[in-house]
Design an enzyme around this catalytic site. Sequence first.
Site, mmCIF file in Angstrom:
data_model
loop_
_atom_site.group_PDB
_atom_site.id
_atom_site.type_symbol
_atom_site.label_atom_id
_atom_site.label_comp_id
_atom_site.label_asym_id
_atom_site.label_seq_id
_atom_site.Cartn_x
_atom_site.Cartn_y
_atom_site.Cartn_z
ATOM 1 N N GLU A 82 0.826 -1.203 0.000
ATOM 2 C CA GLU A 82 0.000 0.000 0.000
ATOM 3 C C GLU A 82 0.868 1.265 0.000
ATOM 4 O O GLU A 82 0.602 2.200 -0.756
ATOM 5 C CB GLU A 82 -0.949 -0.025 1.199
ATOM 6 C CG GLU A 82 -1.932 -1.185 1.132
ATOM 7 C CD GLU A 82 -3.268 -0.884 1.761
ATOM 8 O OE1 GLU A 82 -4.213 -0.548 1.027
ATOM 9 O OE2 GLU A 82 -3.358 -0.989 3.007
ATOM 10 N N GLU B 168 -4.758 -8.790 2.923
ATOM 11 C CA GLU B 168 -5.789 -8.460 3.904
ATOM 12 C C GLU B 168 -7.010 -9.368 3.847
ATOM 13 O O GLU B 168 -7.528 -9.802 4.892
ATOM 14 C CB GLU B 168 -6.210 -6.991 3.734
ATOM 15 C CG GLU B 168 -5.207 -5.988 4.277
ATOM 16 C CD GLU B 168 -4.020 -5.743 3.368
ATOM 17 O OE1 GLU B 168 -3.155 -4.939 3.727
ATOM 18 O OE2 GLU B 168 -3.961 -6.358 2.269
#
Length: 266
Positions: free
Chosen positions: A120, A140
């Site tokens: 990210e 995730e």
Amino acid sequence: MGGTEHLTVTRDGATLVLTLNRPEAKNALSLPMLVGLYDGWTEADEDDGVRSIVLTGAGGAFCSGMDLKALAGRGMDGEPYRERLAADPDLHWKAMLRHHRPRKPVIAAVEGACVAGGTEILQGTDIRVAGQSATFGLFEVRRGLFPIGGSTVRLPRQIPRTHALEMLLTGRPYTAEEAACIGLIGHVVPDGDALGTALEIAERINACGPLAVEAVKASVYETAGMTEEDGLKAELERGWPIFGTADAKEGSRAFAEKRPPVFRRA
């Protein structure tokens, strides 16, 4: 220069080097690391002597994401930094480049794990170099979590949507070669060479006119969501003033005189 116990700040000429420095945890994000990152981006923005930034990790890893023990409520290192977070509840998003874009070019030098929050943060950088054994991925969903660092918005804008959705929905790891193939990174180099290659790219950027470099970066990002017509108008507004700068005149003069230009941010 600042820095914390989990974030090292050094200078290499006109390049500010930010090193995620928690190798025993594969540079998992901690509060001291996030505060150090925020301060590093701020230092780069405010110091005109800095022309580029390199982000890397210590100990053969880039970043393995958020400290899951902290996320589960079992504490996070760095109690002295909690006042900083309380004073600016957005600090962690700025540190992760979700809510902040440095005006100087940011080059990522990746070795080893660059997963979850690491991937990210990577999406907030401008140029990306990785060692051939580096791994990427957004894990995730495998843990019942959401990649809330910006990936559902940014990733489909940076790589083809089919690849973005596969990465987001499967949570599988990607090799450096795969990441380069889909356009997530730009360079794959021998292991151990990522930082050196990133610094070479930074040095080439540093040799260019800083006002021009910053204007080009700003134009690329601010026009990304515009129509072509609006984008071209915005480009003129951003780019045309650069031609009237002393640096632009120096660049042309140096070319004619066959010498390196001396830019002064003027």
